[in-house]
Design an enzyme around this catalytic site. Sequence first.
Site, mmCIF file in Angstrom:
data_model
loop_
_atom_site.group_PDB
_atom_site.id
_atom_site.type_symbol
_atom_site.label_atom_id
_atom_site.label_comp_id
_atom_site.label_asym_id
_atom_site.label_seq_id
_atom_site.Cartn_x
_atom_site.Cartn_y
_atom_site.Cartn_z
ATOM 1 N N THR A 1 -6.544 6.935 6.692
ATOM 2 C CA THR A 1 -6.467 5.951 5.620
ATOM 3 C C THR A 1 -7.895 5.644 5.175
ATOM 4 O O THR A 1 -8.847 5.899 5.908
ATOM 5 C CB THR A 1 -5.788 4.647 6.078
ATOM 6 O OG1 THR A 1 -6.513 4.102 7.182
ATOM 7 C CG2 THR A 1 -4.348 4.878 6.491
ATOM 8 N N GLY A 2 -8.017 5.079 3.985
ATOM 9 C CA GLY A 2 -9.340 4.773 3.461
ATOM 10 C C GLY A 2 -9.669 5.639 2.257
ATOM 11 O O GLY A 2 -8.763 6.191 1.619
ATOM 12 N N THR B 1 -2.235 2.603 2.861
ATOM 13 C CA THR B 1 -1.550 3.856 3.181
ATOM 14 C C THR B 1 -0.926 3.621 4.523
ATOM 15 O O THR B 1 -1.410 2.791 5.288
ATOM 16 C CB THR B 1 -2.581 5.017 3.357
ATOM 17 O OG1 THR B 1 -3.129 5.358 2.110
ATOM 18 C CG2 THR B 1 -1.973 6.260 3.985
ATOM 19 N N THR C 1 1.569 6.932 0.684
ATOM 20 C CA THR C 1 0.711 5.913 0.078
ATOM 21 C C THR C 1 0.999 5.705 -1.405
ATOM 22 O O THR C 1 1.523 6.600 -2.071
ATOM 23 C CB THR C 1 -0.764 6.342 0.214
ATOM 24 O OG1 THR C 1 -1.616 5.287 -0.202
ATOM 25 C CG2 THR C 1 -1.079 7.564 -0.613
ATOM 26 N N GLY D 1 -9.929 8.252 0.032
ATOM 27 C CA GLY D 1 -9.367 9.595 0.075
ATOM 28 C C GLY D 1 -10.331 10.667 -0.387
ATOM 29 O O GLY D 1 -10.290 11.805 0.096
ATOM 30 N N ARG E 1 -4.695 10.413 -10.751
ATOM 31 C CA ARG E 1 -5.570 10.614 -9.587
ATOM 32 C C ARG E 1 -4.714 10.901 -8.345
ATOM 33 O O ARG E 1 -3.768 10.186 -8.050
ATOM 34 C CB ARG E 1 -6.425 9.370 -9.359
ATOM 35 C CG ARG E 1 -7.340 9.418 -8.119
ATOM 36 C CD ARG E 1 -6.708 8.772 -6.904
ATOM 37 N NE ARG E 1 -7.673 8.603 -5.810
ATOM 38 C CZ ARG E 1 -7.349 8.169 -4.602
ATOM 39 N NH1 ARG E 1 -6.106 7.852 -4.324
ATOM 40 N NH2 ARG E 1 -8.260 8.044 -3.667
ATOM 41 N N VAL E 2 -5.063 11.964 -7.636
ATOM 42 C CA VAL E 2 -4.397 12.277 -6.376
ATOM 43 C C VAL E 2 -5.404 12.068 -5.257
ATOM 44 O O VAL E 2 -6.540 12.539 -5.348
ATOM 45 C CB VAL E 2 -3.882 13.736 -6.375
ATOM 46 C CG1 VAL E 2 -3.358 14.116 -4.993
ATOM 47 C CG2 VAL E 2 -2.791 13.907 -7.432
ATOM 48 N N GLY E 3 -4.988 11.364 -4.230
ATOM 49 C CA GLY E 3 -5.881 11.124 -3.100
ATOM 50 C C GLY E 3 -5.740 12.205 -2.040
ATOM 51 O O GLY E 3 -5.284 13.324 -2.310
ATOM 52 N N ASP E 4 -6.128 11.849 -0.836
ATOM 53 C CA ASP E 4 -6.090 12.807 0.270
ATOM 54 C C ASP E 4 -4.718 12.902 0.923
ATOM 55 O O ASP E 4 -4.400 13.906 1.563
ATOM 56 C CB ASP E 4 -7.122 12.413 1.329
ATOM 57 C CG ASP E 4 -6.896 10.994 1.867
ATOM 58 O OD1 ASP E 4 -6.422 10.125 1.111
ATOM 59 O OD2 ASP E 4 -7.202 10.764 3.057
ATOM 60 N N SER F 1 0.815 -1.213 0.000
ATOM 61 C CA SER F 1 0.000 0.000 0.000
ATOM 62 C C SER F 1 0.848 1.261 0.000
ATOM 63 O O SER F 1 0.307 2.366 0.011
ATOM 64 C CB SER F 1 -0.901 0.012 1.239
ATOM 65 O OG SER F 1 -0.154 0.234 2.420
#
Length: 366
Positions: A271-272, A220, A238, A274, A248-251, A93
């Site tokens: 985590t989870g 993450t 992550t 985003g 794609r960019v997460g949180d 991850s």
Amino acid sequence: MSRSFDRRDFVKTTAAASLGLALPRSAHGRAPAVITRSARPVVVSSGNGYRYRHDGEITCVETVFQEMTGGTDILDSVLAGVKINELDPGDSSVGYGGLPNGDGVVQLDASCMHGPMKRAGSVACLEGVRTPSLVARAVMHETDHHLLVGPDAQRFARNMGFEIEDDLNSDHSRQRWLEWRRRIDPSRWPGEDDPDRIGYLSGMEMVADGLIDPEHYWGTINCNAVNQDGELAGCTTTSGLAWKIPGRVGDSPILGAGLYVDGEVGAAGSTGRGEANLFNLTSYLVVENLRRGMSPTDAGMEGLRRIRDNTIEPRLLNDEGEPNFNVRFYVVNAAGDYAGVTLRGGGQYAVCTENGPEFVDFEALL
Ligand code: ASP
């Protein structure tokens, strides 16, 4: 308890620190802001922070605790810990061997925040560097900026002396990506009436088939720490959502979304899913709740309620009308109180105190 770092070591390092025997903090030679309060030192992280050792003897949370109570700068301590997960291909991850995007490319996001210095740095969509958390620290220390992205983040990393590799897939992550490609019809990009679902559902099938650890399909590591002087720092790093749309960019690299640290108040990271934190800036919300005097548990639960209340799209709801995804927060305040909260039940997070490392059950909203 780890083989090489037992309870006596914890007591010894903590006692030495409280007697003022700790070494001066480094922080790349820069003096930290003067902090005089005291706290119960604690490290909290997602569960993978107490699972992987890479080539060493101890895990992330143990490393962070050992470093910070031995006098290492608070953020340098956190990064010494999460680096173990970034380098370990067993943790798919994060970092090297992270599950790749839909094109089979490992794209990494990371952020870090230094409480006493009130500094922060992040990178997003970074390819080719195993330790994005350390590139985020370089953004923090060496530039006037907070966030660098994509090929330019990689160029920055190269200029800072980081090794750039062609491919960060491990055999495991490559095989899992090939399996995913086999399961979907690659000509069917998500249609208008079924956005995002095809790739998502085949990914979930692979989770159900035991091919992907559910922790790693999202996955993450977030790690937050407070030392005996009440100094705070945190990092979230992550490979993001498995098979994500390239770019794609997460949180995780967005300050306030996947991580927030206020040096006077506390730290929270996540985590989870985003997207839920990007929409709600939930880590910031959780720290603001701490500022208003809430306990870490209550502050985290309020963040989860905000996510639940703002989730109304049918594709994101289950038959009970509740969110069909999960999000978790790891929270610590400046006194050393901590909590791990989860939207849906189950699972454990990692904690390390002077009593040593342990898994602790999450408190669940649903
Ligand atoms: N929250 C991160 C993301 O959405 C990683 C994860 O899935 O946990 O990219």
